[in-house]
Design an enzyme around this catalytic site. Structure first.
Site, mmCIF file in Angstrom:
data_model
loop_
_atom_site.group_PDB
_atom_site.id
_atom_site.type_symbol
_atom_site.label_atom_id
_atom_site.label_comp_id
_atom_site.label_asym_id
_atom_site.label_seq_id
_atom_site.Cartn_x
_atom_site.Cartn_y
_atom_site.Cartn_z
ATOM 1 N N HIS A 121 -9.097 5.447 -3.453
ATOM 2 C CA HIS A 121 -10.444 5.104 -2.995
ATOM 3 C C HIS A 121 -10.414 4.650 -1.545
ATOM 4 O O HIS A 121 -9.356 4.306 -0.995
ATOM 5 C CB HIS A 121 -11.085 4.052 -3.902
ATOM 6 N N HIS B 291 -6.354 4.704 -0.395
ATOM 7 C CA HIS B 291 -5.226 4.025 -1.032
ATOM 8 C C HIS B 291 -5.438 3.926 -2.525
ATOM 9 O O HIS B 291 -6.536 4.129 -3.038
ATOM 10 C CB HIS B 291 -5.037 2.620 -0.450
ATOM 11 N N ARG C 249 -13.441 -8.566 -7.433
ATOM 12 C CA ARG C 249 -12.612 -7.533 -8.084
ATOM 13 C C ARG C 249 -11.649 -8.175 -9.079
ATOM 14 O O ARG C 249 -10.947 -9.120 -8.720
ATOM 15 C CB ARG C 249 -11.813 -6.757 -7.034
ATOM 16 N N ASP D 235 -4.646 0.812 -5.300
ATOM 17 C CA ASP D 235 -4.448 -0.635 -5.127
ATOM 18 C C ASP D 235 -3.000 -1.062 -5.353
ATOM 19 O O ASP D 235 -2.389 -0.721 -6.380
ATOM 20 C CB ASP D 235 -5.366 -1.417 -6.081
HETATM 21 C C1 SIN Z 1 -10.901 -2.255 -2.665
HETATM 22 O O1 SIN Z 1 -10.048 -1.539 -2.141
HETATM 23 O O2 SIN Z 1 -10.705 -2.834 -3.711
HETATM 24 C C2 SIN Z 1 -12.258 -2.425 -1.990
HETATM 25 C C3 SIN Z 1 -13.209 -1.381 -2.428
HETATM 26 C C4 SIN Z 1 -14.594 -1.616 -1.904
HETATM 27 O O3 SIN Z 1 -14.849 -2.673 -1.300
HETATM 28 O O4 SIN Z 1 -15.446 -0.761 -2.095
#
Ligand code: SIN
Length: 276
Positions: A249, A102, A264, A104
């Site tokens: 990612h 995805h 984050r 974000d």
């Molecule tokens: C996310 O999608 O922000 C999580 C990424 C992660 O936990 O590595």
């Protein structure tokens, strides 16, 4: 270290670079800021090791790149810091953040430009994050397929992702949805990137449902091509900073029932556009 040159070591030809020679807890001078910004634009995702940031310092770093984004669904778990999304998994988890490919919050009308994830606790092994270049995904398509996709738009929806996800009462809540170009032009690099993802994209607006389903299936598989990817092996106090406009990612949840924990900070973006 503020005014010295940073070192940028590419991980793969398409995506990812590790940055050395910088302490992100200190205010960035303009030159260093520009070097980090350029490294992000050139590599799609950049990584830093051995950083020691308070939540306020992580937010200050994010604010150098733009206004901070507040997640439309995840509860604010860190008191006094609604802009920090807590990424956490342990033996009680039924989901983890980002466990499929995805970009974000692409369901926002103005999806986040970038995300900065700072890891505090990791399983003994596993819990890597994979990143894939959506420039490479676009570039690898045939010319007829590029021409077919370029005028199309797709719906990105939060409802099926967020409803019931966080164990809070979300009755009456409306989650974002937005229509975005299937191919977007990066506002800084000017390059074209594929902008559909298996997390949020639900249909291609101009096609009949079976046509849309078949094309999205193909594109979601295409995104996963190993050649477009790099894989980041975290250490405690590592940071990954990715550009959601040109990278997807996938957080690898291969460590259940171990714990993994981080913060984050997400930076607001602008409305995706396509420029021929
Ligand atoms: C996310 O999608 O922000 C999580 C990424 C992660 O936990 O590595």
């Amino acid at each position: 270290m503020g005014d010295s040159s940073i070192q940028v070591d590419k991980l793969t030809p398409h995506v990812g670079a590790e940055i050395h020679g910088i302490d992100l807890s200190r205010p960035l001078d303009q030159r260093t800021f520009e070097q980090i910004h350029d490294a992000l634009v050139d590599n799609g995702v950049i990584f830093f090791r051995s950083q020691h940031l308070t939540p306020e310092q992580q937010k200050d770093f994010g604010r150098r790149f733009g206004e901070l984004h507040v997640h439309p669904a995840a509860p604010a778990l860190l008191e006094g810091h609604p802009e920090i999304l807590v990424v956490h998994a342990d033996e009680t988890s039924r989901h983890v953040a980002g466990e499929n490919w995805h970009s974000d919050v692409s369901c926002d009308p103005e999806p986040p430009m970038g995300s900065i994830l700072y890891m505090h606790e990791l399983p003994p092994v596993g819990g890597d994050t994979l990143f894939a270049s959506m420039y490479a995904a676009y570039d690898a398509l045939s010319e007829p397929m590029k021409r077919f996709l370029e005028p199309l738009t797709a719906m990105h929806e939060g409802e099926h992702v967020y409803r019931g996800r966080y164990g809070v009462d979300d009755r009456g809540r409306v989650f974002p949805k937005a229509e975005h170009p299937v191919i977007r032009t990066h506002p800084v690099s000017g390059r074209k990137a594929l902008f559909v993802n298996g997390g949020f994209t639900t249909r291609i607006v101009q096609l009949e449902r079976p046509e849309s389903d078949a094309l999205l299936q193909f594109l979601f598989r295409h995104v996963e091509t190993p050649e477009f990817q790099c894989r980041f092996r975290w250490q405690v106090n590592s940071i990954a900073f990715w550009d959601n406009r040109c990278v997807q990612h996938h957080a690898m949840w291969d460590y259940y029932p171990q714990r993994r924990h981080g913060h984050r900070v997400t930076i607001r973006g602008d409305k995706p556009f396509y420029r021929p």
